[in-house]
Design a protein around this motif. Structure first.
Motif, PDB file in Angstrom:
ATOM      1  N   ASN A 691       2.496  53.561  21.397  1.00  0.00           N
ATOM      2  CA  ASN A 691       3.030  53.534  20.027  1.00  0.00           C
ATOM      3  C   ASN A 691       2.270  54.474  19.099  1.00  0.00           C
ATOM      4  O   ASN A 691       1.898  54.114  17.983  1.00  0.00           O
ATOM      5  N   PHE A 712       7.270  59.384  18.158  1.00  0.00           N
ATOM      6  CA  PHE A 712       6.515  58.290  18.772  1.00  0.00           C
ATOM      7  C   PHE A 712       6.389  58.574  20.259  1.00  0.00           C
ATOM      8  O   PHE A 712       7.339  59.053  20.896  1.00  0.00           O
ATOM      9  N   GLU A 748       0.421  52.230  15.203  1.00  0.00           N
ATOM     10  CA  GLU A 748       1.572  51.486  14.677  1.00  0.00           C
ATOM     11  C   GLU A 748       1.305  50.913  13.295  1.00  0.00           C
ATOM     12  O   GLU A 748       2.243  50.551  12.569  1.00  0.00           O
TER      13      GLU A 748
END
Length: 867
Positions: A691, A712, A748
């Motif tokens: 992530n 990502f 993230e």
């Protein structure tokens, strides 16, 4: 369990004050032998007058003592070294000195007193209270000496120690060659002192009692040279619950009395005690203790891979409810292995079962005049940690480094690659018209081979317990002679260590297979940054180098005002710059605009420095496990005021090299390949990273941004991943003045894990945009967070251009001088429009009266108070 607990309680109640150890490091006096008409028997008599003798620096050298007494000028400043008499011209007698120390000590009952020298250069005769201590002349710089002086001590407790120290027998002609004419290597001493391409000759060749002098008092027996081995089988993960490790301990015990001594030999670690009943006869004995299986050990890891957990380990000899002697160690539990990488054709380093990509720096010595201190070692090694390096190689023309250096490497997680005392230059690898003797003769240096083997045995014992010590090496770019090499490989290291890889020489094929010719290391000069990405070099390069001139404040410390001019290398540079070994920057400075003066040159040099070392480590990391298993930079520090190959200067002031290298060596790092503009991420860590967002922006010289892309993705442990190119996008931009490229790697939680800013030239390879960029006004605040920590906030307003390349310096507000050393978690930083950057500074300055100075490429110099 109850029995063990009872035993520990009993041991805890013992008399543990038996052993005493202290240094004789103050109150020494010295005199030249030309001024003393007496021998050692007379001088070591307390009635002998020492009037007019000079205060001596011990540990230290004759030259250090002369400098401290203002008898010679500072040889590190300007051309002062030329004003000091060289031993080759004066003869050895000029630097032959008596050193005298009065001290209080006596032995009672079974007490034994030991006099220990950790290093004398080069020969010495030792006298105590009118008697000769050493029946045989002490010879060899790299060799400890211990003497039982119990029977020589005065009954009154007042003692006089007198030592005459003779320089190396062959100081060599400092004719400008590497190691001068090479004959310095005929003895077991430091080769660089006759001069090298990064230093001028040290005039006394470091003659003196250069390392610690210690008095140790024991009750009867003497524990010596403990040996601790840690076995950590399998593949381990940092911060996880660990399977057991095995601790193996042995010691040497000397019994100088006429009778056998019986007792318990034990060691304690992590709350565990291991003991053995032993009887030591009137001799020297090696005792192996039972192994200990340690459950869930805290492991030691190299920098960037995990913590550097360390354990105190205490060894005692107990007899008749008394501690007769004890030794205290600090150890790290780890296992180092080496596995050949068939793909790269080079050795791969493994620690605790995990492969480690070596990012290293070459180290000469902390100070060319041997002025060592725990604090200086700690600062220098910490700078290497701050560069995100994980290895330091000790070059073979200097010393086997001191335990205090290894303590710092243990603390900060720097693996150590330790050369023995040979170099290709002095020891005959090449034809060299500067050398006095032919290759066949030089190939057999030093002259006294048994002395070398004795010294190697001794010095291996000195440092072998350090977790950081990872590799042994026969010599720099050459093996020792066969009758030295073979005993090292087949006897000394297997017998006294047996846990570390030994490389015959620093650029041998067993370390890094040389399929491209040349010497197997280099190149050394300044290079086009793209070459680090495009040119394949040696797969585990022991020496790859570039430049390293300091900034203006650094240059002011050793270049006289009249010599502070912008150097022009193609014309002969100024004499002081030339004397301090300047390498030309011109072709890399000029694209920023020809340097107007020394201050302008020094600022532009920092841009080149940063770009060079960031590109160097990025290029090697980009080909991790494909082309390379590691690289070791030549070099990361200077023990003299040289103008090349350093990340910080002799005075411990970092330059932009350090922060460019720190950036390029990040364990998790986002970067742009200059060949195809491919945005790439390297993960040196031991866990997968998921992530992740990679974000790229481009800014013009006015601060306008062109958002390009973000994606990502994830990256596996110990790997490199290419994400997306910027080429097409950059071609669409008007690049006539150059642009900035900003890369960020976010997790993230949108926290920045890595960021990187490149400045790109125009189509002609010049930085016209930087030469005309508008000024940016930074808002700067500095807050004291603790006694040793300052936090700095830099804010750039939205409508500003990029605030480019800002140097932050902690200073004394009265003098304006920098506080050194100081440790910045980033420096030479650029702040994008509408963004801020926080910098943390740590220091050891005892005063609270500090301020901050900040200046940049397009940011005015300002002084900031610390709140």
């Amino acid at each position: 369990m109850r029995t063990m607990l009872l035993f520990l309680l009993i041991v805890g109640s013992l008399n543990t004050t038996a052993q005493e150890r202290y240094e004789l490091n103050r109150g020494w006096l010295c005199s030249s032998i030309k001024e003393v008409k007496a021998d050692g028997l007379q001088i070591s008599n307390s009635n002998f007058s020492l009037n007019n003798w000079m205060p001596a620096t011990v540990p230290g050298t004759v030259l250090t003592t002369l400098l401290n007494n203002k008898k010679v000028p500072d040889p590190f400043y300007g051309m002062n070294n030329e004003k000091i008499a060289d031993i080759y011209n004066t003869g050895n007698e000029h630097y032959t000195y008596w050193f005298v120390k009065d001290f209080n000590e006596k032995a009672t009952g079974s007490e034994q007193v030991w006099l220990q020298f950790r290093g004398i250069n080069y020969k010495a005769e030792i006298f105590l209270n009118g008697k000769k201590v050493n029946a045989k002349m002490h010879e060899g710089m790299h060799l400890r000496a211990t003497y039982n002086i119990t029977k020589l001590l005065s009954s009154t407790g007042k003692n006089r120690l007198a030592v005459i120290v003779y320089p190396p027998d062959f100081p060599g002609n400092p004719n400008g060659g590497q190691g001068g004419d090479g004959t310095i290597a005929k003895g077991l001493t430091t080769q660089y002192t006759a001069g090298w391409d990064w230093i001028q000759p040290i005039r006394d060749r470091n003659t003196g009692i250069w390392d610690k002098v210690t008095i140790e008092k024991t009750k009867g027996i003497n524990i010596q040279n403990p040996h601790v081995v840690t076995l950590v089988p399998g593949k381990r993960i940092p911060d996880a619950r660990q399977q057991p490790a095995t601790i193996k301990v042995s010691v040497e015990i000397e019994n100088p009395t006429a009778k056998p001594v019986s007792g318990i030999l034990q060691y304690e670690i992590a709350g565990k005690a291991v003991r053995k009943n032993v009887t030591i006869s009137a001799a020297h004995t090696v005792v192996q203790l039972p192994d200990l299986t340690l459950e869930n050990p805290k492991l030691w890891w190299p920098n960037g891979y995990g913590k550097q957990d360390l354990y105190p380990l205490n060894i005692k000899f107990i007899s008749s409810n008394q501690v007769l002697d004890q030794e205290n160690l600090t150890i790290g539990i780890r296992q180092i292995d080496n596995i050949w990488n068939a793909h790269t054709r080079s050795m791969g380093a493994y620690v605790n079962g995990q492969k480690i990509f070596i990012k290293g720096g070459n180290w000469i010595i902390s100070d060319a005049m041997l002025r060592f201190s725990d604090a200086r070692y700690d600062a220098e090694v910490r700078y290497h940690k701050d560069m995100n390096l994980n290895l330091i190689r000790i070059w073979g023309g200097a010393i086997l480094e001191r335990p205090e250096f290894y303590n710092a490497c243990d603390k900060y997680g720097l693996l150590v690659f330790q050369d023995f005392w040979f170099s290709g230059d002095c020891n005959g690898r090449w034809v060299d018209p500067m050398k006095k003797e032919d290759q066949w003769t030089r190939r057999n240096y030093p002259d006294n081979h048994p002395l070398v083997l004795t010294a190697i045995e001794d010095q291996v014992k000195l440092i072998r317990n350090h977790a950081s010590l990872a590799f042994w090496c026969g010599g720099n770019e050459i093996t020792p002679p066969d009758d030295i090499l073979n005993p090292i490989k087949n006897d000394i290291l297997p017998r006294l260590d047996g846990t570390r890889k030994f490389f015959d020489f620093s650029n041998s094929d067993e370390m890094s297979y040389n399929s491209i010719g040349g010497n197997g290391d280099g190149p050394y000069g300044i290079q086009n940054p793209e070459s680090f990405w495009s040119v394949r070099t040696f797969p585990y390069n022991s020496e790859v180098g570039s430049v390293g001139v300091g900034d203006y404040e650094s240059l002011e410390r050793f270049i006289p005002k009249e010599n502070m001019i912008a150097p022009q290398f193609k014309n002969k540079p100024d004499s002081v710059w030339d004397y301090h070994k300047y390498i030309g920057y011109d072709q890399y400075i000029d694209p920023y605009g020809k340097a107007k003066d020394a201050k302008d040159f020094a600022m532009k040099a920092q841009l080149v420095n940063y770009d060079q070392y960031r590109a160097l480590m990025e290029g090697f990391s980009n080909k991790m496990w494909d082309w390379y298993t590691g690289s070791i930079i030549w070099k990361t520090q200077n023990p003299w005021t040289a103008l090349r190959g350093q990340m910080y200067d002799y005075y411990l002031d970092p330059n932009a090299c350090l922060y460019g290298l720190r950036k390029g060596s990040e364990p998790l790092h986002v970067m742009m390949n200059p060949l195809d503009s491919m945005v790439t991420v390297v993960n040196n860590g031991l866990i997968d990273r998921n992530n992740l967002m990679v974000q790229a922006k481009v800014y013009d010289m006015d601060g306008k941004d062109y958002f390009y892309s973000r994606v990502f993705n994830s990256i596996g442990a110990s790997s490199v991943r290419r994400f997306f190119p910027l080429n097409d996008f950059l071609k669409k931009l008007d690049k006539k003045d150059g642009v900035f490229v900003s890369l960020k790697l976010l997790n993230e939680k949108q926290q920045t894990l890595s960021e990187n800013i490149y400045w790109l030239a125009d189509k002609d390879g010049n930085y016209k945009g930087l030469q005309s960029i508008k000024q940016a006004t930074l808002k700067i605040t500095a807050v004291k967070k603790s006694k040793a920590k300052v936090e700095v906030l830099l804010i750039n307003q939205q409508n500003n251009p990029v605030a480019f390349f800002n140097r932050i310096a902690l200073i004394d507000p009265q003098t304006g001088k920098r506080i050194l050393p100081a440790f910045y978690d980033d420096n030479y930083v650029s702040v994008l429009p509408g963004e801020s950057k926080t910098i943390t500074i740590e220091h050891t300055e005892p005063t609270d009266n500090l301020a901050l100075e900040v200046y940049g490429w397009n940011v005015e110099r300002q002084k900031v108070a610390i709140q």
